[in-house]
Design an enzyme around this catalytic site. Sequence first.
Site, PDB file in Angstrom:
ATOM      1  N   CYS A   1       0.736  -1.321  -0.076  1.00 26.91           N
ATOM      2  CA  CYS A   1      -0.067  -0.019   0.046  1.00 26.91           C
ATOM      3  C   CYS A   1       0.621   1.286  -0.022  1.00 26.91           C
ATOM      4  CB  CYS A   1      -0.972  -0.182   1.252  1.00 26.91           C
ATOM      5  SG  CYS A   1       0.137  -0.077   2.685  1.00 26.91           S
TER       6      CYS A   1
ATOM      7  N   VAL B   1       0.109   9.333  16.689  1.00 30.26           N
ATOM      8  CA  VAL B   1       1.092  10.167  15.815  1.00 30.26           C
ATOM      9  C   VAL B   1       1.277   9.181  14.609  1.00 30.26           C
ATOM     10  CG1 VAL B   1       3.460  11.025  15.426  1.00 30.26           C
ATOM     11  CG2 VAL B   1       2.482  11.100  17.675  1.00 30.26           C
TER      12      VAL B   1
ATOM     13  N   THR C   1       0.583   3.677  14.287  1.00 28.55           N
ATOM     14  CA  THR C   1       1.257   2.409  13.782  1.00 28.55           C
ATOM     15  C   THR C   1       1.119   1.225  14.812  1.00 28.55           C
ATOM     16  OG1 THR C   1       3.532   2.884  14.697  1.00 28.55           O
ATOM     17  CG2 THR C   1       3.135   3.214  12.442  1.00 28.55           C
ATOM     18  N   GLU C   2       0.710   1.728  16.115  1.00 26.86           N
ATOM     19  CA  GLU C   2       0.137   0.812  17.028  1.00 26.86           C
ATOM     20  C   GLU C   2      -1.175   0.834  16.970  1.00 26.86           C
ATOM     21  OE1 GLU C   2       3.676  -0.741  19.050  1.00 26.86           O
ATOM     22  OE2 GLU C   2       1.411  -1.414  19.372  1.00 26.86           O
TER      23      GLU C   2
ATOM     24  N   PHE D   1      14.328  -1.612  13.141  1.00 25.00           N
ATOM     25  CA  PHE D   1      13.212  -1.446  13.750  1.00 25.00           C
ATOM     26  C   PHE D   1      12.145  -1.060  12.317  1.00 25.00           C
ATOM     27  CE2 PHE D   1      10.851   0.809  17.349  1.00 25.00           C
ATOM     28  CZ  PHE D   1       9.601   1.187  16.648  1.00 25.00           C
TER      29      PHE D   1
ATOM     30  N   GLN E   1      -7.154 -20.493  -9.110  1.00 25.27           N
ATOM     31  CA  GLN E   1      -6.052 -21.230 -10.117  1.00 25.27           C
ATOM     32  C   GLN E   1      -6.941 -22.270 -10.686  1.00 25.27           C
ATOM     33  OE1 GLN E   1      -2.893 -21.524  -6.724  1.00 25.27           O
ATOM     34  NE2 GLN E   1      -2.209 -22.877  -8.475  1.00 25.27           N
TER      35      GLN E   1
ATOM     36  N   GLU F   1      -5.441 -23.260  -5.548  1.00 25.25           N
ATOM     37  CA  GLU F   1      -6.125 -24.416  -6.446  1.00 25.25           C
ATOM     38  C   GLU F   1      -7.389 -24.885  -5.791  1.00 25.25           C
ATOM     39  OE1 GLU F   1      -2.772 -27.165  -7.011  1.00 25.25           O
ATOM     40  OE2 GLU F   1      -4.322 -28.531  -7.906  1.00 25.25           O
TER      41      GLU F   1
ATOM     42  N   ARG G   1       2.777 -37.574  -3.806  1.00 23.39           N
ATOM     43  CA  ARG G   1       3.917 -37.111  -4.484  1.00 23.39           C
ATOM     44  C   ARG G   1       5.117 -37.143  -3.353  1.00 23.39           C
ATOM     45  NH1 ARG G   1       5.481 -33.786  -8.972  1.00 23.39           N
ATOM     46  NH2 ARG G   1       3.463 -34.075  -9.889  1.00 23.39           N
TER      47      ARG G   1
ATOM     48  N   GLU H   1       7.766 -25.591  -9.704  1.00 26.38           N
ATOM     49  CA  GLU H   1       7.929 -26.104  -8.596  1.00 26.38           C
ATOM     50  C   GLU H   1       9.034 -26.759  -8.339  1.00 26.38           C
ATOM     51  OE1 GLU H   1       3.821 -28.228  -7.289  1.00 26.38           O
ATOM     52  OE2 GLU H   1       4.292 -28.616  -9.495  1.00 26.38           O
TER      53      GLU H   1
HETATM   54  C1  LIG Z   1       4.704  -3.251  10.531  1.00 30.34           C
HETATM   55  C2  LIG Z   1       5.010  -2.606  12.064  1.00 30.34           C
HETATM   56  C3  LIG Z   1       6.309  -2.934  12.503  1.00 30.34           C
HETATM   57  C4  LIG Z   1       6.857  -2.533  13.651  1.00 30.34           C
HETATM   58  N1  LIG Z   1       8.286  -2.790  14.201  1.00 30.34           N
HETATM   59  C5  LIG Z   1       8.450  -2.402  15.293  1.00 30.34           C
HETATM   60  C6  LIG Z   1       9.842  -2.971  15.623  1.00 30.34           C
HETATM   61  O1  LIG Z   1      10.488  -3.525  14.897  1.00 30.34           O
HETATM   62  N2  LIG Z   1      10.208  -2.468  16.951  1.00 30.34           N
HETATM   63  C7  LIG Z   1       9.392  -1.898  18.011  1.00 30.34           C
HETATM   64  O2  LIG Z   1       9.845  -1.549  19.015  1.00 30.34           O
HETATM   65  N3  LIG Z   1       7.936  -1.543  17.520  1.00 30.34           N
HETATM   66  C8  LIG Z   1       7.509  -1.802  16.213  1.00 30.34           C
HETATM   67  N4  LIG Z   1       6.297  -1.618  15.884  1.00 30.34           N
HETATM   68  C9  LIG Z   1       5.525  -0.779  16.719  1.00 30.34           C
HETATM   69  C10 LIG Z   1       5.090   0.712  16.347  1.00 30.34           C
HETATM   70  O3  LIG Z   1       5.461   1.005  15.215  1.00 30.34           O
HETATM   71  C11 LIG Z   1       5.946   1.551  17.387  1.00 30.34           C
HETATM   72  O4  LIG Z   1       5.948   1.396  18.569  1.00 30.34           O
HETATM   73  C12 LIG Z   1       6.072   2.990  17.031  1.00 30.34           C
HETATM   74  O5  LIG Z   1       7.137   3.628  17.476  1.00 30.34           O
HETATM   75  C13 LIG Z   1       4.680   3.499  17.637  1.00 30.34           C
HETATM   76  O6  LIG Z   1       4.611   4.977  17.268  1.00 30.34           O
HETATM   77  P1  LIG Z   1       3.356   5.609  16.628  1.00 30.34           P
HETATM   78  O7  LIG Z   1       3.602   7.274  16.521  1.00 30.34           O
HETATM   79  O8  LIG Z   1       2.816   5.022  15.340  1.00 30.34           O
HETATM   80  O9  LIG Z   1       2.295   5.350  17.611  1.00 30.34           O
HETATM   81  P2  LIG Z   1       0.781   5.716  17.789  1.00 30.34           P
HETATM   82  O10 LIG Z   1       0.085   4.237  17.241  1.00 30.34           O
HETATM   83  O11 LIG Z   1       0.216   7.012  17.223  1.00 30.34           O
HETATM   84  O12 LIG Z   1       0.380   5.570  19.224  1.00 30.34           O
HETATM   85  C14 LIG Z   1       0.916   4.570  19.923  1.00 30.34           C
HETATM   86  C15 LIG Z   1       0.331   4.719  21.438  1.00 30.34           C
HETATM   87  O13 LIG Z   1       1.245   5.835  22.312  1.00 30.34           O
HETATM   88  C16 LIG Z   1       0.223   6.804  22.727  1.00 30.34           C
HETATM   89  N5  LIG Z   1       1.242   8.082  22.566  1.00 30.34           N
HETATM   90  C17 LIG Z   1       1.677   8.409  21.351  1.00 30.34           C
HETATM   91  N6  LIG Z   1       2.252   9.535  21.677  1.00 30.34           N
HETATM   92  C18 LIG Z   1       2.033  10.124  22.974  1.00 30.34           C
HETATM   93  C19 LIG Z   1       2.304  11.320  23.704  1.00 30.34           C
HETATM   94  N7  LIG Z   1       2.973  12.169  23.342  1.00 30.34           N
HETATM   95  N8  LIG Z   1       1.861  11.346  24.963  1.00 30.34           N
HETATM   96  C20 LIG Z   1       1.146  10.087  25.575  1.00 30.34           C
HETATM   97  N9  LIG Z   1       0.906   9.015  24.617  1.00 30.34           N
HETATM   98  C21 LIG Z   1       1.066   9.080  23.463  1.00 30.34           C
HETATM   99  C22 LIG Z   1      -0.771   6.863  21.861  1.00 30.34           C
HETATM  100  O14 LIG Z   1      -1.918   7.275  22.701  1.00 30.34           O
HETATM  101  C23 LIG Z   1      -1.060   5.235  21.902  1.00 30.34           C
HETATM  102  O15 LIG Z   1      -1.534   4.449  22.947  1.00 30.34           O
HETATM  103  C24 LIG Z   1       5.957  -1.808  14.557  1.00 30.34           C
HETATM  104  C25 LIG Z   1       4.567  -1.764  14.006  1.00 30.34           C
HETATM  105  C26 LIG Z   1       4.268  -2.105  12.901  1.00 30.34           C
HETATM  106  C27 LIG Z   1       2.776  -1.737  12.397  1.00 30.34           C
HETATM  107  S1  FES Z   2      -1.281  -3.220   3.048  1.00 31.06           S
HETATM  108 FE1  FES Z   2       0.578  -4.461   3.760  1.00 31.06          FE
HETATM  109  S2  FES Z   2       1.581  -2.759   4.408  1.00 31.06           S
HETATM  110 FE2  FES Z   2      -0.356  -1.751   4.148  1.00 31.06          FE
END
Ligand SMILES: Cc1cc2nc3c(=O)[nH]c(=O)nc-3n(C[C@H](O)[C@H](O)[C@H](O)COP(=O)(O)OP(=O)(O)OC[C@H]3O[C@@H](n4cnc5c(N)ncnc54)[C@H](O)[C@@H]3O)c2cc1C
Ligand code: FES
Length: 1365
Positions: free
Chosen positions: A62, A290, A293-294, A368, A803, A838, A916, A1297
Amino acid sequence: MGLLNVDEEIDEVSTVLVFYVNGKKVVEPNPDPEWTLLWYLRKRLRLTGTKLGCAEGGCGACTVMVSKYNRAEKKIIHLAVNACLAPLCAMHGLAVTTVEGIGSTKTKLHPVQERIAKAHGSQCGFCTPGIVMSMYALLRSCNKIKYSDMEVAFQGNLCRCTGYRAIIEGYRTFIEDWESERIANGTPNATSNATSNGTSNGVCAMGKNCCKNKDKEEYKGESEFIFERSSFLPYDPSQEPIFPPELKVSSAYDDQYLIFRGERVKWYRPTTLNSILKLKEQFPDAKIVVGNTEVGVEVKFKHFVYPVIIMPNCVPEMNNIVETENGFTVGAAVTLMEVENNFRKAIEILPKYKTRTLKTIINMLNWFAGKQIRNVAAMGGNIMTGSPISDLNPILMSLKVKLNLLSKKEGHRSVLMDETFFTGYRRNVVKPDEILLSIEIPFSSRFQYVKAYKQAKRREDDISIVTASINVLFEDNTNIIKRMNMAFGGMAPVTTIATKTSKALNGLIWNEDVLEKAYSHMIEELPLAPSAPGGNIQFRRALTMSLFFKAYLAISKEMTKDYLQEELIIPYHSSGAEQFHGVMPKSSQYFDLVGDKQLPSDAVGRPITHMSAYKQAAGEAIYCDDMPLAEGELYLAFVLSTKAHAKLLSVDPTEALKQPGVVAYFSAKDVTTEQNTIGPIFHDEELFATEKVISQGQTIGVIVAKDQTTAQDAARKVKVEYEELQPIIVTIEDAIEKKSFYPQFPKTIRRGDVKKVFEDPNNIIIEGQCRMGGQEHFYLETHAAFAIPKKEDNEMEIFCSSQHPSEIAKLAGHVLHVPMNRIACRVKRMGGGFGGKESRGMLTALPVALAAHKLQKPVRCMLDRDEDMQMTGTRHPFLIKYKVAATKEGKIMGAIVNIYNNGGYSIDLSGPVVERAMFHFENAYYIPNVEVTGHVCKTNLPSNTAFRGFGGPQGMFGAENMVQDLAMRLGKSMEEISRLNLYTENQITHYGQVLEHCTLQRCWDECIEKSNLAERKKNIQKFNKQHRWRKRGISIIPTKFGIAFTEKLLNQAGALLIIYVDGSVLLSHGGTEMGQGLHTKMIQVASRALGIDVSKIHISDTATDKVPNTSATAASAGSDLNGMAVLEACETIMKRLQPYKEKKPEGKWEDWVLAAYLDRVSLSSTGFHATPGIGYNFQKNEGVPFNYFTYGVACSEVEIDCLSGDHQVVRSDIVMDLGESLNPAIDIGQIEGGFVQGQGLFTIEELIYSPNGTLFSRGPGAYKIPGFGDIPLEFNVSLLKGAPNPRAVYSSKAVGEPPLFLASSVFFAIKDAIRAARADAGVPLDFCMDAPATSARIRMACEDHITQKLDQPKKGSFVPWNVVP
Ligand SMILES: Cc1cc2nc3c(=O)[nH]c(=O)nc-3n(C[C@H](O)[C@H](O)[C@H](O)COP(=O)(O)OP(=O)(O)OC[C@H]3O[C@@H](n4cnc5c(N)ncnc54)[C@H](O)[C@@H]3O)c2cc1C
Ligand code: FES
Ligand code: FES
């Protein structure tokens, strides 16, 4: 009222979302905060180029580019972003660019689109737009890119088809060197004889020993250039679309306080610190988002609803990063990318010792997530989420960083990130009305060292298993520990500081005694219960100590370099301090060029580009869910079983049906028992579960509603009451114990007299077993179907990703009670299939067809990734038990083998799969006396199904384990035993098939030579002698893969050829296009047979109303079967055109076609092919199951990290006999893609099931397929020359295959490396290791002083968290 209070106080509130997409302004007056950018692009703007692969940020399909103007720095920032997680509301004032916005086949392709297509880097194409956009964003954000930038850019993108090499090759051309070389030379062709894929002059990495140097003549006519770089459009950055001036000129959009109201969620974007504090005071439960991603993942997969969301991205204090005297103060909303950029700049300027903390953080950030996530995610989000497997928290806690908190009521407060910060799982001391304002990251002092390590399943873009951070401060100029602090992730529900261990080490001298002391404390302080969540208990315990040891070695090395005069560690140990880092991969591809005599119009044998590649790269290729909306269409969502074995006490959809927009609920009550009983071969499963469920993920019913969200929300409201039943059979061992087998089995193939050879005292006997895990298909496009009823005569069109369209049509006819002639099933293309589509496509297509039929409305459904993974089954896990008799020289005389596969809840294709495996259990070795028996286990898992190789790889894995055990027993190398037993021409397999044109020996010898095996073995020995904690290993593995469906009747195919009066040709055949290039090859076949250019021939789709009663596109036989049918259809037409050609030999194709038409000659024909001479009878062990065999050999070298279990494939050389390739580019793509998919199978891909049958690995977050960084650092593929195949179209061979099993060479090379580690540790060299060779298995097999410290929990004394199915 509360809401109003806040809103009223704000002067200028905007409720209108404004942003740009591909240069056009989008004004959305009422955006719903629940909409993601991806949803909006695809569903509202109908820009379907951007794909949905997972919805959790894990696949990159995406990816779009988001651009913004940085007013402080006065520059435009371009970021690759996952549209599936990006909230639409966050786009205010930004410019979004999608794949459609950068180029088009209708106007002009962008070089990023053109190069991936021309380099053959797009097969099914579903990942392609995302990869294109990652590359595009990189080009836009960097002036001169280096390979390391590219490596980082692709960390968040997955491709399941190509094996990545072709993508890397295509895009390497953007790298500075190549571009500047091209410009400097001023000639577009300058590179065609310069560097080839990292090797010079087409000479392979063997340098002067390369066979090309030895004998140039011998290689005449062969090419290593699989695409023509000189034809690439030059890249001119000045031609890129401009950033919308409106966004640059005025800061109006940045300054607006935004409030967006949705039905369930309200979104605030305050612009001042005061206003965010006020909001948080008023809504203490509000989520601060922010990067989302969580939160985005929680909302999508845990179905959380957060009624108030606050986005702080426009609050300056939270977005600043400021350097102070003591370090950096990082605003909580600063993204990880910005943190990295700022830290990098500081590292360049500041004294080295001062930035050790910063360096540790940015080193960790490299591992990360992927770049798309790091571009938007904040450090604050990582801290506040408090995940026990966070990667930053252990570092921040080992540094005890200061956090600045702020609330309206109590103002500012600082807390330390120490052992008191986290108060429980994802909980911390921050109060609900407080926000995290900033994080203070200290500089390191002169005698302070900080090291952090993360071990995951996959190196790139994976959450950690264990993360460790070690922070040591020494007394000035000494190696006496002044203060120590170490923190670990992955060992408890919170990040853990090992306080006692740290304290115990204070004051000690930093030497090996410290290690022993640390270990004994760590074992006590970091315990893990045997059934702790996450599993891998012993591995995680071993990792804490191993990573500490790594830190010890690394710090010791640095101290010596920095200020200590003495060497603390000997060079032999020094490799333990290292981690694997990517380097620019090398590769070569060797294939025959077509001769000069071949007509230019004849496309056979030419490496032409996949016919859809340009459309795929431009986002114009249409997949099932990209089809335009039909009038009145509805969406279908599934109600799935959440129990593995249970009686259905009640199913109540009342609540669901009350939801606005819900149209219907269908279940077993809506069909007869006969209609409800389905299956591909045996009808032994239910469309909708009736009385009981026998697996999780089984369909209980479906909800049909006005749209996807409504349907899925309502489906969750269907109340299901279960009464759990016993037993729950999950593993093969469970099934054997409970005697739970499918009644059609066991089956046995016998040859010779096994009894005699086992009784012969001259023979040695070995006995063993091996286990192979299952594999998720992970096609990037999940199952999808779209059914449109025709309102008349019960006609219906079903568009689906299958398929096997004929089977879908047949089963739909069965379920709807209408004849097959009313149902047209159409497949345009699939975003990957690999066997997973398949037979299991019926699970989606049939309910969709039923709903459409009952409601007489179009109905659509595309499974979410987690649904797809729970419902549709996987590759079969296998257990193989063997007993082998061999001569003392190692010649195998007999084998008694029992093969078990885990079939799941219905038999599906499990029978032919185990058959197979029985055919292939000897792989490439002649075994005169055989008794091989296959069993299919019936378990409470989703029904396992076809997957590339179809049981063949699992059977062959048995053979290689036998060879390996024999080699160990005889003290010989594995390749000695292999070579001794390798099949030769005219030998007869255990099922009585004579091997004709057997090129195994040739492939073997050529691979040995090309890989320079003897020399490299010596080098490996030398390397292993010098390195205690890094070991290398090498292995060479052959394969012989039988080509044909083993079910005789399936070996048939049809084609329909239509010539229009303008000379254009419409070709249809029974095969489906899933990326493997079948349509391209069929067009090539037709081009030769008709004598016309490929541009005149078109294939639209695969449709049951054009070519009926087709077989699945499977068994690698697509080109063989359909190719012959196409040939026949073409020959028929050519016979009819012959008189007109003869009449006007100087004329052209169009003239002859027109003349024939005017003469009233039919210009359409059909072709049909039934493979002659095959058919096998199991009862009698008679007949010929295969049309012929595809042979190949691979040699792989790996390096393992004995402390972490990580590994890197150093080099793989593959030699394959593909006859005379129809299209070398496509065939090499299949080899590389198959090999890398096999690498996943044999190394990192692991299905995680609970003992009660719950699948934990439901998406790319938990299930890891190989990424860009996992492919061999050197990857060489050669097609065997001079081996035409008389049994398939134009002397070609099947390829889909066969290459997959060659990746087991990586597995056996890993074992070889582990043996070297075990030799150093003085433990027995003989050891068992199941596949896949995960980091956990590798680490634990490298037994050493650390693993020996771990006590083993008593078997049976605990319930493990997970089991191997
Ligand atoms: C595909 C994928 C891979 C990832 N890989 C890793 C990895 O390798 N290692 C790892 O550690 N994590 C990983 N993560 C988790 C995530 O990306 C991290 O935790 C990231 O730092 C979250 O930041 P964000 O801004 O997206 O959080 P958000 O989703 O925006 O917020 C997360 C939480 O923090 C709270 N929050 C944010 N800012 C504040 C603030 N200023 N004050 C109070 N609360 C706040 C929010 O309310 C929420 O509860 C991954 C996530 C995904 C989807
Ligand atoms: S659809 Fe897989 S990363 Fe967004
Ligand atoms: S081409 Fe990459 S997933 Fe198919």
